[in-house]
Scaffold this motif. Structure first.
Motif, short mmCIF file in Angstrom:
data_model
loop_
_atom_site.label_atom_id
_atom_site.label_comp_id
_atom_site.label_asym_id
_atom_site.label_seq_id
_atom_site.Cartn_x
_atom_site.Cartn_y
_atom_site.Cartn_z
N LEU A 186 -5.77 11.47 9.38
CA LEU A 186 -6.26 10.28 8.67
C LEU A 186 -6.30 10.52 7.17
O LEU A 186 -5.85 9.67 6.38
CB LEU A 186 -7.65 9.90 9.18
N ALA A 187 -6.80 11.66 6.74
CA ALA A 187 -6.83 11.98 5.30
C ALA A 187 -5.41 12.04 4.74
O ALA A 187 -5.15 11.54 3.63
CB ALA A 187 -7.57 13.29 5.07
N ALA A 188 -4.49 12.65 5.48
CA ALA A 188 -3.10 12.73 5.02
C ALA A 188 -2.47 11.34 4.92
O ALA A 188 -1.73 11.06 3.97
CB ALA A 188 -2.29 13.62 5.97
N VAL A 189 -2.77 10.47 5.88
CA VAL A 189 -2.24 9.11 5.85
C VAL A 189 -2.75 8.37 4.60
O VAL A 189 -1.99 7.69 3.91
CB VAL A 189 -2.61 8.34 7.14
N LEU A 190 -4.04 8.51 4.32
CA LEU A 190 -4.60 7.85 3.14
C LEU A 190 -3.98 8.38 1.85
O LEU A 190 -3.63 7.62 0.95
CB LEU A 190 -6.12 8.03 3.11
N TRP A 191 -3.83 9.69 1.78
CA TRP A 191 -3.26 10.32 0.59
C TRP A 191 -1.79 9.96 0.42
O TRP A 191 -1.39 9.40 -0.61
CB TRP A 191 -3.45 11.83 0.72
N THR B 138 2.55 3.73 -1.47
CA THR B 138 2.40 2.31 -1.74
C THR B 138 2.42 2.03 -3.24
O THR B 138 3.06 1.07 -3.69
CB THR B 138 1.10 1.78 -1.12
N THR B 139 1.78 2.88 -4.02
CA THR B 139 1.79 2.67 -5.47
C THR B 139 3.18 2.90 -6.07
O THR B 139 3.58 2.20 -7.00
CB THR B 139 0.75 3.54 -6.19
N ILE B 140 3.92 3.86 -5.50
CA ILE B 140 5.30 4.08 -5.97
C ILE B 140 6.15 2.86 -5.68
O ILE B 140 6.89 2.39 -6.55
CB ILE B 140 5.90 5.35 -5.33
N ILE B 141 6.06 2.34 -4.47
CA ILE B 141 6.85 1.15 -4.11
C ILE B 141 6.45 -0.03 -4.99
O ILE B 141 7.31 -0.79 -5.46
CB ILE B 141 6.67 0.81 -2.61
N ALA B 142 5.15 -0.21 -5.22
CA ALA B 142 4.71 -1.30 -6.09
C ALA B 142 5.31 -1.14 -7.49
O ALA B 142 5.76 -2.12 -8.09
CB ALA B 142 3.18 -1.34 -6.17
N GLY B 143 5.32 0.08 -8.00
CA GLY B 143 5.91 0.32 -9.32
C GLY B 143 7.39 0.02 -9.36
O GLY B 143 7.89 -0.57 -10.33
N ILE B 144 8.11 0.39 -8.31
CA ILE B 144 9.55 0.12 -8.25
C ILE B 144 9.81 -1.39 -8.19
O ILE B 144 10.66 -1.92 -8.90
CB ILE B 144 10.19 0.84 -7.05
N ILE C 114 -0.63 -1.23 -12.47
CA ILE C 114 -0.42 -0.32 -11.34
C ILE C 114 -0.89 1.08 -11.73
O ILE C 114 -1.58 1.76 -10.96
CB ILE C 114 1.06 -0.29 -10.91
N VAL C 115 -0.52 1.52 -12.91
CA VAL C 115 -0.91 2.86 -13.37
C VAL C 115 -2.43 2.94 -13.54
O VAL C 115 -3.05 3.95 -13.19
CB VAL C 115 -0.18 3.22 -14.68
N ALA D 10 6.94 11.37 -9.51
CA ALA D 10 6.17 11.01 -8.32
C ALA D 10 7.08 10.89 -7.11
O ALA D 10 6.71 11.28 -5.99
CB ALA D 10 5.40 9.72 -8.55
N MET D 11 8.28 10.37 -7.29
CA MET D 11 9.23 10.28 -6.17
C MET D 11 9.60 11.67 -5.67
O MET D 11 9.71 11.89 -4.46
CB MET D 11 10.47 9.51 -6.59
#
Length: 179
Positions: free
Chosen positions: A13-18, A24-30, A44-45, A130-131
């Motif tokens: 669960l912790a790994a999923v959240l992390w 999700t933030t990377i995709i939003a940025g793209i 976003i940043v 980040a990618m």
């Protein structure tokens, strides 16, 4: 349910959240990169900088601590997936704390002093790094699921190739935008 199973659930669960939150933030940025204003991209940043100490850092620390505990509680020992997973988590947590987080904060300060447009180029570099970081995180997830032995050279070669390609993409020169 025994302790090891409960801990494994909390670890996943912790790994999923992390990993999921960061991805999700990377995709939003793209998605927003070519479709929004510089100010929207900075939002976003700002969200990432706000979430880092509240979600990403605690989730990464808990993922690491619970994973190490599982080495002993679940009896996994020092198998390839545990050794490489541990090394990967330490690397990516450190990379986030030492490189990605401060780079995002510098870009936000640059936007405050010189305007949102001035921060876009540094943000593109952070996004590429980040990618690369997330290629490593996905490799860790793959290792945890597949659990290869030390003799699974093809698995390790494939993982290494993907990380190398991600690093080459992340570190290639960024084309100049003509304005």
């Amino acid at each position: 349910m025994d302790f090891a199973t409960t801990l494994k659930f909390a670890h996943v669960l912790a790994a999923v959240l992390w990993v999921g939150g960061g991805f999700t933030t990377i995709i939003a940025g793209i998605v927003l990169a070519g479709r929004s204003t510089a100010q929207t991209q900075l939002a976003i940043v700002q969200a990432v900088v706000l979430l880092a100490p509240r979600l990403f850092i605690p989730a990464s620390i808990f993922t690491l601590a619970s994973g190490v505990t599982l080495l002993f509680a679940a009896g996994w020992g020092w198998q390839p997936f545990t050794v490489l997973g541990l090394a990967g988590v330490v690397f990516t947590a450190g990379f986030g704390a030492i490189v990605l987080g401060p780079s995002c904060e510098r870009a936000l300060k640059l936007a405050e002093t010189h305007g949102a447009e001035a921060a876009i180029a540094p943000l593109r570099r952070v996004q590429r790094l980040a990618m690369m970081d997330y290629a490593i995180q996905f490799a860790i997830v793959f290792l945890m699921v597949v659990k290869p032995s030390w003799s699974d050279f093809a698995v390790f070669g494939g993982i290494g190739s993907i990380i190398l390609l991600a690093a080459l993409v992340a570190l290639r020169p960024i084309p100049r935008l003509s304005i």
